[in-house]
Write a protein that holds these residues in place. Sequence first.
Motif, PDB file in Angstrom:
ATOM      1  N   GLY A  11       0.864  -1.173   0.000  1.00  0.00           N
ATOM      2  CA  GLY A  11       0.000   0.000   0.000  1.00  0.00           C
ATOM      3  C   GLY A  11       0.895   1.215   0.000  1.00  0.00           C
ATOM      4  N   GLY A  12       0.378   2.316  -0.474  1.00  0.00           N
ATOM      5  CA  GLY A  12       1.165   3.552  -0.492  1.00  0.00           C
ATOM      6  C   GLY A  12       1.423   4.042   0.922  1.00  0.00           C
ATOM      7  N   ILE A  13       2.411   4.881   1.065  1.00  0.00           N
ATOM      8  CA  ILE A  13       2.728   5.462   2.369  1.00  0.00           C
ATOM      9  C   ILE A  13       1.496   6.189   2.926  1.00  0.00           C
ATOM     10  CG2 ILE A  13       3.744   7.503   1.205  1.00  0.00           C
ATOM     11  CD1 ILE A  13       5.668   7.737   3.575  1.00  0.00           C
ATOM     12  N   GLY A  14       1.180   5.876   4.187  1.00  0.00           N
ATOM     13  CA  GLY A  14       0.014   6.505   4.817  1.00  0.00           C
ATOM     14  C   GLY A  14      -1.322   5.866   4.482  1.00  0.00           C
ATOM     15  N   GLY A  16      -2.277   2.891   5.440  1.00  0.00           N
ATOM     16  CA  GLY A  16      -2.741   2.050   6.545  1.00  0.00           C
ATOM     17  C   GLY A  16      -2.171   0.641   6.476  1.00  0.00           C
ATOM     18  N   LYS A  17      -1.156   0.439   5.649  1.00  0.00           N
ATOM     19  CA  LYS A  17      -0.546  -0.893   5.500  1.00  0.00           C
ATOM     20  C   LYS A  17      -0.043  -1.440   6.831  1.00  0.00           C
ATOM     21  CE  LYS A  17       3.592  -1.127   3.933  1.00  0.00           C
ATOM     22  NZ  LYS A  17       4.219  -1.600   5.189  1.00  0.00           N
ATOM     23  N   SER A  18       0.653  -0.609   7.606  1.00  0.00           N
ATOM     24  CA  SER A  18       1.205  -1.076   8.888  1.00  0.00           C
ATOM     25  C   SER A  18       0.097  -1.441   9.856  1.00  0.00           C
ATOM     26  CB  SER A  18       2.092   0.000   9.531  1.00  0.00           C
ATOM     27  OG  SER A  18       3.099   0.376   8.641  1.00  0.00           O
ATOM     28  N   ASP A 142      -3.582  13.658   3.940  1.00  0.00           N
ATOM     29  CA  ASP A 142      -4.168  14.127   5.205  1.00  0.00           C
ATOM     30  C   ASP A 142      -3.598  13.356   6.395  1.00  0.00           C
ATOM     31  OD1 ASP A 142      -5.718  15.864   3.777  1.00  0.00           O
ATOM     32  OD2 ASP A 142      -7.575  14.699   3.934  1.00  0.00           O
ATOM     33  N   ARG A 143      -3.474  12.017   6.257  1.00  0.00           N
ATOM     34  CA  ARG A 143      -2.986  11.215   7.389  1.00  0.00           C
ATOM     35  C   ARG A 143      -1.506  11.472   7.643  1.00  0.00           C
ATOM     36  NH1 ARG A 143      -6.350   5.741   5.953  1.00  0.00           N
ATOM     37  NH2 ARG A 143      -8.366   6.533   6.623  1.00  0.00           N
ATOM     38  N   LEU A 144      -0.732  11.635   6.568  1.00  0.00           N
ATOM     39  CA  LEU A 144       0.709  11.878   6.754  1.00  0.00           C
ATOM     40  C   LEU A 144       0.944  13.232   7.416  1.00  0.00           C
ATOM     41  CD1 LEU A 144       2.050  10.430   3.384  1.00  0.00           C
ATOM     42  CD2 LEU A 144       2.337   9.449   5.674  1.00  0.00           C
ATOM     43  N   ARG A 146      -1.342  14.793   9.350  1.00  0.00           N
ATOM     44  CA  ARG A 146      -1.920  14.726  10.700  1.00  0.00           C
ATOM     45  C   ARG A 146      -1.067  13.884  11.654  1.00  0.00           C
ATOM     46  NH1 ARG A 146      -7.027  11.049  11.157  1.00  0.00           N
ATOM     47  NH2 ARG A 146      -5.324   9.542  11.296  1.00  0.00           N
ATOM     48  N   ASP A 147      -0.623  12.697  11.186  1.00  0.00           N
ATOM     49  CA  ASP A 147      -0.003  11.741  12.112  1.00  0.00           C
ATOM     50  C   ASP A 147       1.518  11.703  12.044  1.00  0.00           C
ATOM     51  OD1 ASP A 147      -2.557  10.986  12.866  1.00  0.00           O
ATOM     52  OD2 ASP A 147      -2.654   9.320  11.448  1.00  0.00           O
ATOM     53  N   ARG A 148       2.106  12.166  10.964  1.00  0.00           N
ATOM     54  CA  ARG A 148       3.570  12.036  10.864  1.00  0.00           C
ATOM     55  C   ARG A 148       4.258  13.382  10.740  1.00  0.00           C
ATOM     56  NH1 ARG A 148       4.266   6.886   7.180  1.00  0.00           N
ATOM     57  NH2 ARG A 148       2.889   5.492   8.308  1.00  0.00           N
ATOM     58  N   ASP A 177     -10.125  -1.435   1.148  1.00  0.00           N
ATOM     59  CA  ASP A 177     -10.393   0.011   1.099  1.00  0.00           C
ATOM     60  C   ASP A 177     -10.282   0.558   2.521  1.00  0.00           C
ATOM     61  OD1 ASP A 177     -11.401   2.565   0.799  1.00  0.00           O
ATOM     62  OD2 ASP A 177     -13.491   1.886   0.715  1.00  0.00           O
ATOM     63  N   ASN A 178      -9.345   1.462   2.744  1.00  0.00           N
ATOM     64  CA  ASN A 178      -9.171   2.034   4.087  1.00  0.00           C
ATOM     65  C   ASN A 178      -9.522   3.520   4.114  1.00  0.00           C
ATOM     66  OD1 ASN A 178      -8.575   2.275   6.807  1.00  0.00           O
ATOM     67  ND2 ASN A 178      -6.387   2.630   6.430  1.00  0.00           N
ATOM     68  N   SER A 179     -10.560   3.888   3.361  1.00  0.00           N
ATOM     69  CA  SER A 179     -10.975   5.296   3.404  1.00  0.00           C
ATOM     70  C   SER A 179     -12.023   5.524   4.499  1.00  0.00           C
ATOM     71  CB  SER A 179     -11.502   5.743   2.045  1.00  0.00           C
ATOM     72  OG  SER A 179     -12.515   4.878   1.597  1.00  0.00           O
ATOM     73  N   GLY A 180     -12.450   4.444   5.157  1.00  0.00           N
ATOM     74  CA  GLY A 180     -13.421   4.580   6.249  1.00  0.00           C
ATOM     75  C   GLY A 180     -12.732   4.660   7.607  1.00  0.00           C
ATOM     76  N   SER A 181     -13.466   4.239   8.644  1.00  0.00           N
ATOM     77  CA  SER A 181     -12.950   4.338  10.016  1.00  0.00           C
ATOM     78  C   SER A 181     -12.020   3.172  10.337  1.00  0.00           C
ATOM     79  CB  SER A 181     -14.122   4.322  10.992  1.00  0.00           C
ATOM     80  OG  SER A 181     -14.744   3.046  10.946  1.00  0.00           O
ATOM     81  N   LEU A 182     -11.316   3.287  11.453  1.00  0.00           N
ATOM     82  CA  LEU A 182     -10.468   2.188  11.911  1.00  0.00           C
ATOM     83  C   LEU A 182     -11.314   0.958  12.265  1.00  0.00           C
ATOM     84  CD1 LEU A 182      -7.703   3.872  14.098  1.00  0.00           C
ATOM     85  CD2 LEU A 182      -7.368   2.472  12.055  1.00  0.00           C
ATOM     86  N   GLN A 183     -12.540   1.202  12.754  1.00  0.00           N
ATOM     87  CA  GLN A 183     -13.438   0.078  13.054  1.00  0.00           C
ATOM     88  C   GLN A 183     -13.782  -0.679  11.778  1.00  0.00           C
ATOM     89  OE1 GLN A 183     -13.573   3.007  14.448  1.00  0.00           O
ATOM     90  NE2 GLN A 183     -14.648   3.037  16.405  1.00  0.00           N
TER      91      GLN A 183
HETATM   92  P1  ADP Z   1       1.327   2.972   6.237  1.00  0.00           P
HETATM   93  O1  ADP Z   1       1.950   1.817   6.965  1.00  0.00           O
HETATM   94  O2  ADP Z   1       0.567   2.537   5.030  1.00  0.00           O
HETATM   95  O3  ADP Z   1       2.260   4.093   5.951  1.00  0.00           O
HETATM   96  P2  ADP Z   1      -0.126   3.383   8.720  1.00  0.00           P
HETATM   97  O4  ADP Z   1      -0.760   2.075   8.989  1.00  0.00           O
HETATM   98  O5  ADP Z   1       1.067   3.765   9.545  1.00  0.00           O
HETATM   99  O6  ADP Z   1       0.189   3.574   7.166  1.00  0.00           O
HETATM  100  O7  ADP Z   1      -1.269   4.488   8.826  1.00  0.00           O
HETATM  101  C1  ADP Z   1      -0.940   5.874   8.656  1.00  0.00           C
HETATM  102  C2  ADP Z   1      -1.614   6.669   9.756  1.00  0.00           C
HETATM  103  O8  ADP Z   1      -3.029   6.678   9.535  1.00  0.00           O
HETATM  104  C3  ADP Z   1      -1.398   6.073  11.137  1.00  0.00           C
HETATM  105  O9  ADP Z   1      -1.257   7.126  12.063  1.00  0.00           O
HETATM  106  C4  ADP Z   1      -2.679   5.286  11.365  1.00  0.00           C
HETATM  107  O10 ADP Z   1      -2.984   5.193  12.752  1.00  0.00           O
HETATM  108  C5  ADP Z   1      -3.708   6.131  10.644  1.00  0.00           C
HETATM  109  N1  ADP Z   1      -4.830   5.340  10.112  1.00  0.00           N
HETATM  110  C6  ADP Z   1      -4.790   4.136   9.506  1.00  0.00           C
HETATM  111  N2  ADP Z   1      -6.010   3.742   9.134  1.00  0.00           N
HETATM  112  C7  ADP Z   1      -6.859   4.727   9.504  1.00  0.00           C
HETATM  113  C8  ADP Z   1      -8.291   4.935   9.393  1.00  0.00           C
HETATM  114  N3  ADP Z   1      -9.080   4.035   8.797  1.00  0.00           N
HETATM  115  N4  ADP Z   1      -8.780   6.072   9.895  1.00  0.00           N
HETATM  116  C9  ADP Z   1      -7.978   6.986  10.467  1.00  0.00           C
HETATM  117  N5  ADP Z   1      -6.655   6.876  10.621  1.00  0.00           N
HETATM  118  C10 ADP Z   1      -6.095   5.759  10.141  1.00  0.00           C
END
Ligand code: ADP
Length: 199
Positions: A11-14, A16-18, A142-144, A146-148, A177-183
Amino acid sequence: MGTAVRVGLTGGIGSGKSTVSALLREHGAVVIDYDLIAREVVEPGSPGLAAIVQRFGAGVLAADGSLDRPALGAIVFSEESARRDLEAITHPAIRELAVRRETEAGPGAVVVHDNPLLVEMGAYADCDVVVVVDVPVQVQVDRLVRDRGMSVDEAQARIGAQASRDDRAAVADVVVDNSGSLQELTAAVRDLWQELSVR
Ligand code: ADP
C-alpha cells in the motif's frame, strides 16, 4: 509441507498498510517486515554494507560506521543508475533474508510479506495472494500531515516517488479500502483473515 499461504501486503505510504499488518499479526499471521529486513541487510559488518561502500565510497558511512542514509539517499535520488546499482545490492539480499524468515515460520503458517515495495521490486509475483491497502491520495496526504508531521509538499513528494494506485491495483487479488474508520478497517481485516486461513 511448506508455508500454507504466502500473502503479499502493500500500500502507499500513509494508506494504513502497517495497521493492517498489525491486525493480521494479532489474528496469527507470521509477518515479515521488509522495512526491518531492509535495514538488517545493510547493518555494520554485513556483506550488503561492504558492497555499498565499495560502490559509493566511504562517504556514505556515518562516524559510527553505520550507513548514512541521507548521504546515500542524496546520491541515488539524483542519479537513476546509482539507484539501480544500490537495488542490485540490496534487493537480492532482502529476498534471501525473507526466504530464510519464511522457512523459520514453519509449515502451515500464513506468512505475510509486509513490503512497501512489493510492486516496485516485482515481488508480488512470488505471492499466492496480493493484498493492497488502498485510499485516495488526498486521504494519504491528510494522514501523513496529521499523524507524521509532514508538510503537504513533503507528503505529495513521497507519494509521487512510489508506485501509483493504478500500478498496485493492477496486481491486487484483494483490495482493502481504508478510506473509512479504523473500526471498518478492523472488520475488513477480520473478513480477510477468514478467507486466508481457510485457503
Ligand atoms: P502505512 O503503513 O501505510 O504508511 P499506517 O498504517 O502507519 O500507514 O497508517 C498511517 C496513519 O493513519 C497512522 O497514524 C494510522 O494510525 C492512521 N490510520 C490508519 N487507518 C486509519 C483509518 N481508517 N482512519 C484513520 N486513521 C487511520
